[in-house]
Design a protein around this motif. Structure first.
Motif, mmCIF file in Angstrom:
data_model
loop_
_atom_site.group_PDB
_atom_site.id
_atom_site.type_symbol
_atom_site.label_atom_id
_atom_site.label_comp_id
_atom_site.label_asym_id
_atom_site.label_seq_id
_atom_site.Cartn_x
_atom_site.Cartn_y
_atom_site.Cartn_z
ATOM 1 N N GLY A 47 0.804 -1.214 0.000
ATOM 2 C CA GLY A 47 0.000 0.000 0.000
ATOM 3 C C GLY A 47 0.838 1.266 0.000
ATOM 4 O O GLY A 47 0.307 2.368 0.108
ATOM 5 N N LEU A 48 2.163 1.124 -0.127
ATOM 6 C CA LEU A 48 3.064 2.274 -0.149
ATOM 7 C C LEU A 48 3.376 2.672 -1.593
ATOM 8 O O LEU A 48 3.495 1.814 -2.464
ATOM 9 C CB LEU A 48 4.368 1.952 0.581
ATOM 10 N N TYR A 49 3.529 3.965 -1.802
ATOM 11 C CA TYR A 49 3.872 4.479 -3.129
ATOM 12 C C TYR A 49 5.390 4.517 -3.276
ATOM 13 O O TYR A 49 6.082 5.084 -2.438
ATOM 14 C CB TYR A 49 3.320 5.890 -3.331
ATOM 15 N N CYS A 50 5.896 3.946 -4.356
ATOM 16 C CA CYS A 50 7.324 4.015 -4.650
ATOM 17 C C CYS A 50 7.586 5.324 -5.396
ATOM 18 O O CYS A 50 6.642 6.022 -5.772
ATOM 19 C CB CYS A 50 7.772 2.805 -5.473
ATOM 20 N N PRO A 51 8.840 5.695 -5.656
ATOM 21 C CA PRO A 51 9.077 6.950 -6.372
ATOM 22 C C PRO A 51 8.566 6.926 -7.811
ATOM 23 O O PRO A 51 8.358 7.981 -8.402
ATOM 24 C CB PRO A 51 10.598 7.128 -6.337
ATOM 25 N N GLY A 52 8.309 5.753 -8.361
ATOM 26 C CA GLY A 52 7.805 5.663 -9.729
ATOM 27 C C GLY A 52 6.294 5.611 -9.832
ATOM 28 O O GLY A 52 5.742 5.766 -10.921
ATOM 29 N N CYS A 53 5.610 5.395 -8.703
ATOM 30 C CA CYS A 53 4.148 5.306 -8.736
ATOM 31 C C CYS A 53 3.560 6.594 -9.296
ATOM 32 O O CYS A 53 3.926 7.688 -8.878
ATOM 33 C CB CYS A 53 3.589 5.036 -7.345
ATOM 34 N N GLY A 54 2.666 6.436 -10.239
ATOM 35 C CA GLY A 54 2.047 7.571 -10.905
ATOM 36 C C GLY A 54 2.805 8.012 -12.141
ATOM 37 O O GLY A 54 2.376 8.930 -12.831
ATOM 38 N N GLY A 55 3.926 7.358 -12.423
ATOM 39 C CA GLY A 55 4.739 7.748 -13.568
ATOM 40 C C GLY A 55 4.023 7.582 -14.896
ATOM 41 O O GLY A 55 4.134 8.433 -15.780
ATOM 42 N N LEU A 56 3.280 6.491 -15.057
ATOM 43 C CA LEU A 56 2.544 6.287 -16.312
ATOM 44 C C LEU A 56 1.415 7.306 -16.451
ATOM 45 O O LEU A 56 1.197 7.859 -17.527
ATOM 46 C CB LEU A 56 1.985 4.863 -16.387
ATOM 47 N N ARG A 57 0.708 7.577 -15.337
ATOM 48 C CA ARG A 57 -0.347 8.589 -15.389
ATOM 49 C C ARG A 57 0.243 9.967 -15.668
ATOM 50 O O ARG A 57 -0.327 10.773 -16.395
ATOM 51 C CB ARG A 57 -1.140 8.608 -14.081
ATOM 52 N N SER A 58 1.429 10.211 -15.102
ATOM 53 C CA SER A 58 2.127 11.467 -15.349
ATOM 54 C C SER A 58 2.486 11.595 -16.829
ATOM 55 O O SER A 58 2.283 12.652 -17.442
ATOM 56 C CB SER A 58 3.391 11.533 -14.490
ATOM 57 N N GLU A 104 28.962 12.200 -16.734
ATOM 58 C CA GLU A 104 29.663 11.676 -15.565
ATOM 59 C C GLU A 104 29.083 12.306 -14.312
ATOM 60 O O GLU A 104 29.279 13.496 -14.066
ATOM 61 C CB GLU A 104 31.158 11.958 -15.672
ATOM 62 N N LEU A 105 28.352 11.509 -13.562
ATOM 63 C CA LEU A 105 27.823 11.971 -12.290
ATOM 64 C C LEU A 105 28.763 11.505 -11.184
ATOM 65 O O LEU A 105 29.081 10.325 -11.099
ATOM 66 C CB LEU A 105 26.422 11.424 -12.044
ATOM 67 N N GLY A 106 29.153 12.432 -10.368
ATOM 68 C CA GLY A 106 30.011 12.092 -9.240
ATOM 69 C C GLY A 106 29.192 11.571 -8.074
ATOM 70 O O GLY A 106 27.954 11.543 -8.117
ATOM 71 N N ASN A 107 29.880 11.170 -7.041
ATOM 72 C CA ASN A 107 29.198 10.647 -5.856
ATOM 73 C C ASN A 107 28.255 11.678 -5.254
ATOM 74 O O ASN A 107 27.156 11.338 -4.818
ATOM 75 C CB ASN A 107 30.219 10.198 -4.807
ATOM 76 N N ALA A 108 28.677 12.935 -5.235
ATOM 77 C CA ALA A 108 27.823 13.978 -4.642
ATOM 78 C C ALA A 108 26.508 14.098 -5.399
ATOM 79 O O ALA A 108 25.433 14.170 -4.777
ATOM 80 C CB ALA A 108 28.558 15.314 -4.629
ATOM 81 N N GLN A 109 26.562 14.113 -6.724
ATOM 82 C CA GLN A 109 25.337 14.221 -7.516
ATOM 83 C C GLN A 109 24.442 13.002 -7.315
ATOM 84 O O GLN A 109 23.218 13.134 -7.221
ATOM 85 C CB GLN A 109 25.647 14.392 -9.011
ATOM 86 N N MET A 110 25.034 11.823 -7.261
ATOM 87 C CA MET A 110 24.244 10.604 -7.044
ATOM 88 C C MET A 110 23.570 10.631 -5.667
ATOM 89 O O MET A 110 22.414 10.223 -5.530
ATOM 90 C CB MET A 110 25.123 9.356 -7.194
ATOM 91 N N TRP A 111 24.281 11.101 -4.659
ATOM 92 C CA TRP A 111 23.710 11.203 -3.316
ATOM 93 C C TRP A 111 22.564 12.213 -3.290
ATOM 94 O O TRP A 111 21.540 11.988 -2.641
ATOM 95 C CB TRP A 111 24.777 11.564 -2.288
ATOM 96 N N VAL A 112 22.715 13.327 -3.977
ATOM 97 C CA VAL A 112 21.650 14.333 -4.014
ATOM 98 C C VAL A 112 20.407 13.759 -4.687
ATOM 99 O O VAL A 112 19.294 13.886 -4.163
ATOM 100 C CB VAL A 112 22.123 15.624 -4.727
ATOM 101 N N ILE A 113 20.584 13.120 -5.823
ATOM 102 C CA ILE A 113 19.449 12.521 -6.537
ATOM 103 C C ILE A 113 18.775 11.456 -5.671
ATOM 104 O O ILE A 113 17.550 11.436 -5.529
ATOM 105 C CB ILE A 113 19.895 11.929 -7.886
ATOM 106 N N GLY A 114 19.570 10.582 -5.096
ATOM 107 C CA GLY A 114 19.017 9.533 -4.236
ATOM 108 C C GLY A 114 18.290 10.090 -3.025
ATOM 109 O O GLY A 114 17.211 9.616 -2.656
ATOM 110 N N THR A 115 18.865 11.109 -2.406
ATOM 111 C CA THR A 115 18.245 11.726 -1.230
ATOM 112 C C THR A 115 16.922 12.393 -1.595
ATOM 113 O O THR A 115 15.935 12.271 -0.866
ATOM 114 C CB THR A 115 19.208 12.748 -0.589
#
Length: 134
Positions: A47-58, A104-115
């Motif tokens: 019953g939890l929404y993942c970050p992709g839920c609603g992506g197709l409707r979007s 080329e995404l560095g660790n900082a960019q990957m952490w920001v996106i993930g966060t």
């Protein structure tokens, strides 16, 4: 000898055609009508929404020019559509000039996106984040 310019655009053009085809399909086959797309397994079992839920409707709303509905259904997906467009143009321009495409995404960019995606996921599943439900 280097490949002709039109040949260098083959891969970017193929990727664009595939993405355009996927968007065209989602634009025609409404995700709000059951039976056409699988249900998110996380949502189905928890019953939890993942970050992709609603992506197709979007994507469906985006194809139909309804940016407000697309943002409501999944704002990070909309950001992804625009990011894809920018990156594709850069890729195609570099291919046209015979330069390699580099992202080329560095660790900082990957952490920001993930966060940001984690925060979006957590907030949309809390009672005060119900406005982020697809």
């Amino acid at each position: 000898s280097p490949a002709p310019r039109w040949r260098r655009l083959g891969t970017p053009a193929g990727v664009l055609a595939a993405v355009a085809g996927a968007f065209a399909y989602v634009g025609v086959v409404d995700p709000d009508h059951p039976g056409h797309y699988p249900v998110c397994p996380l949502y189905r079992f928890t019953g939890l929404y993942c970050p992709g839920c609603g992506g197709l409707r979007s994507a469906h709303a985006f194809v139909h020019g309804d940016l407000a509905a697309a943002l409501h259904d999944n704002a990070p997906a909309v950001a992804g559509y625009f990011l894809f467009a920018v990156l594709w143009v850069v890729w195609a321009a570099r291919a046209w000039r015979g330069r390699p495409a580099r992202l080329e995404l560095g660790n900082a960019q990957m952490w920001v996106i993930g966060t940001l995606l984690l925060a979006f996921t957590v907030i949309r599943n809390l009672p005060f984040g119900a406005w982020l439900h697809p």
